[in-house]
Design an enzyme around this catalytic site. Sequence first.
Site, short mmCIF file in Angstrom:
data_model
loop_
_atom_site.label_atom_id
_atom_site.label_comp_id
_atom_site.label_asym_id
_atom_site.label_seq_id
_atom_site.Cartn_x
_atom_site.Cartn_y
_atom_site.Cartn_z
N ARG A 13 0.97 -1.08 -0.07
CA ARG A 13 0.10 0.02 -0.33
C ARG A 13 1.08 1.23 0.02
O ARG A 13 2.05 1.32 0.80
CB ARG A 13 -1.04 0.11 1.24
CG ARG A 13 -1.86 0.94 1.64
CD ARG A 13 -2.90 0.83 0.65
NE ARG A 13 -3.97 1.54 1.05
CZ ARG A 13 -5.13 2.15 0.33
NH1 ARG A 13 -5.02 1.74 -0.84
NH2 ARG A 13 -6.16 2.86 0.69
N THR A 40 -9.57 0.39 -10.01
CA THR A 40 -8.91 -0.36 -9.22
C THR A 40 -8.79 -1.80 -10.14
O THR A 40 -9.67 -1.94 -10.87
CB THR A 40 -9.36 -0.77 -7.79
OG1 THR A 40 -9.38 0.54 -7.09
CG2 THR A 40 -8.60 -1.83 -7.00
N ASN A 42 -6.26 4.20 -7.01
CA ASN A 42 -7.50 4.93 -6.36
C ASN A 42 -8.49 5.10 -7.57
O ASN A 42 -8.97 4.29 -7.80
CB ASN A 42 -7.10 5.94 -5.28
CG ASN A 42 -8.37 6.32 -4.41
OD1 ASN A 42 -9.04 5.36 -4.28
ND2 ASN A 42 -8.47 7.57 -4.07
N ASP A 75 -7.89 8.22 0.46
CA ASP A 75 -8.44 7.22 1.40
C ASP A 75 -8.23 7.60 2.75
O ASP A 75 -8.54 6.77 3.61
CB ASP A 75 -7.78 5.94 0.84
CG ASP A 75 -8.58 5.30 -0.24
OD1 ASP A 75 -9.69 5.80 -0.40
OD2 ASP A 75 -8.02 4.40 -0.82
N SER A 78 -10.15 -0.47 1.31
CA SER A 78 -11.49 -1.44 1.06
C SER A 78 -11.01 -2.78 0.45
O SER A 78 -11.77 -3.81 0.31
CB SER A 78 -12.52 -0.89 0.69
OG SER A 78 -13.06 0.19 1.27
N GLY A 131 -13.93 -1.47 -6.82
CA GLY A 131 -15.22 -0.89 -6.67
C GLY A 131 -15.19 -0.15 -5.50
O GLY A 131 -16.37 0.20 -4.61
N GLY A 132 -14.15 0.34 -4.92
CA GLY A 132 -14.11 1.37 -3.60
C GLY A 132 -14.77 0.91 -2.41
O GLY A 132 -14.30 -0.48 -2.09
N1 GLY Z 1 -8.67 3.00 -3.21
C1 GLY Z 1 -9.43 2.31 -2.75
C2 GLY Z 1 -9.09 1.41 -1.68
O1 GLY Z 1 -8.00 0.94 -1.48
O2 GLY Z 1 -10.13 0.90 -0.97
#
Ligand code: GLY
Length: 561
Positions: free
Chosen positions: A98, A372, A392, A414, A444, A463-464
């Site tokens: 990340r 994503t 993102n 985020d 997420s 899908g956020g």
């Molecule tokens: N950027 C979307 C996530 O990491 O949930």
Amino acid sequence: MTRFARNYLCLLSTLSLLFLSAACSTMQPGKAAIASADPLATAAGYEVLEEGGNAFDAAVAVAAALGVVEPAASGLGGGGFFLLYRADEGDYRFVDAREVAPAAASRDMYLDDNGQPVRGASMDGPLAAGIPGEAAGMAHLAGNYGRLPLERLLEPAIRLAENGYRIESRALLGLRFRKQTLLQSPAFAAVFYPEGVLPKEDTLIVQPDLAATLRRFAEGGFDGFYKGDTARLLVDGVRAAGGIWSLEDLASYRVVEREPSVTTFSNLRIVTAPPPSSGGVALTQMLNLLSTYPLAELDGAQQKHYMVEAMRRAYRDRAIYLGDPDFVEMPLPMLLSRDYMAGQRVSVRGDRATPSSVLDGIDTDGGEGTQTTHFSIIDADGNRVAATLTVNTWYGAGFMSPGTGIVLNNEMDDFSIKPGVPNEFELIGDDANAIVPGKRPLSSMSPSFLESDRGIAIVGTPGGSRIITMVLQAALKWYEGGSAWDMVSMRRFHHQYLPDEIRHEPGAISEAEIVTLESMGHTVKPARRPFGNMNVVTWDFDSGKVEAATDPRGRAEGRVY
Ligand code: GLY
């Protein structure tokens, strides 16, 4: 071992879920399969499998190729999570690649003098970008788990960047949608608006700078990206355009291997993403709450009512408690305990929606996005990868440092830029997810393995905020006996505490169910666009069949070899 013996072992394993992975680790599917969002990326993975690579090699090749042909969703300028299963060891690894906040970041960096969020500041331009982790993740996989050299794994991506790929309609949608921002980055515009205007479908997109960046990465590994020419070009471009990155930010970036999150629901075992993803915690909470309802015996509206109440409560806790485990103390033993959700269940009425406003919490249709990407891989030996990678939102920050070909993420959005202020996905947060230098923003993304006596499913989706509820619905579908295709093609619905409404795809909730749910006090709204782009690989122990299914909402086809 005969198939009968293997099945017997796996049948026995249902008596002890702990025994499952040990028993099944002795099995091999004998075939490999890849499901990714783009056929060219899937082919890149296949190419390295053909050459003797394993699933981890294929994951590097697929990730690198996706960064070239699906730059709206992921790439070297972004980050992500790789969930691994090593068949010979029978063990699981979660590679957290990340992004992190740069050292010069600060808690209120996106607020104006009145303490109000500056519009677009955490979304557009290099100030919105976290220090990328995907390249470090790829180098880590290749160096620790792969069989082939990184140079070989990046070859297909380099070819695609040098020779070009044909842009397709969904990518054009993103270019149209974010045109204003994207045109402000001359390096970005030179690649993706070749004549200064939106390209036509099937236009050849050639990326010589990205090819050169990939070559430096191939030759130098981690240092070939995080130090030297690439790092200098990245930092110079970011700072010239108002960003705050330093060379030290890049050189000090590290992936973290974490214990995967493991949860069970009857005889289903789910191995998935721990914090800084909210996926594993929320999935555990939702399944724990649902575990005492006889879901299969309930009618559609009643079943959805309980699922929504589970979603509501899990997303409320996500907003309050979750963040980067290296920075915040989270009450995980409480959140993950069955007793805690049993307590939550007491507040669930069978005939009424619980208004989110009456649950303690903090004071958003989330991103429908395909912005994503997720891919699933199994190799013939049974090694597995579930990887969800991101910049993102569509084309991330919409910024490219000149000379790099790299689209930077806007993952800083985020973070909770101010308690209670919703982000792009209408998710809210609190101190646990506040900005701190070096911290990872809460995610997420939920790459997951579903394991039961019937077999294995490798699952995930973009899908956020909706990723977690999509994986929940896929897991319940698999639990009911559904196939890979059933999981990717099912119509989906979602609730995330706030906004207090159920969003659904056409057909996910029938007209009659909507009437019933509304009479219970739920607000039910159709989604503006389809949910997600799920890519699933399954291996059925009984038949030995390996399947790859890609979401009909996307453009790819899964392949089994
Ligand atoms: N950027 C979307 C996530 O990491 O949930």
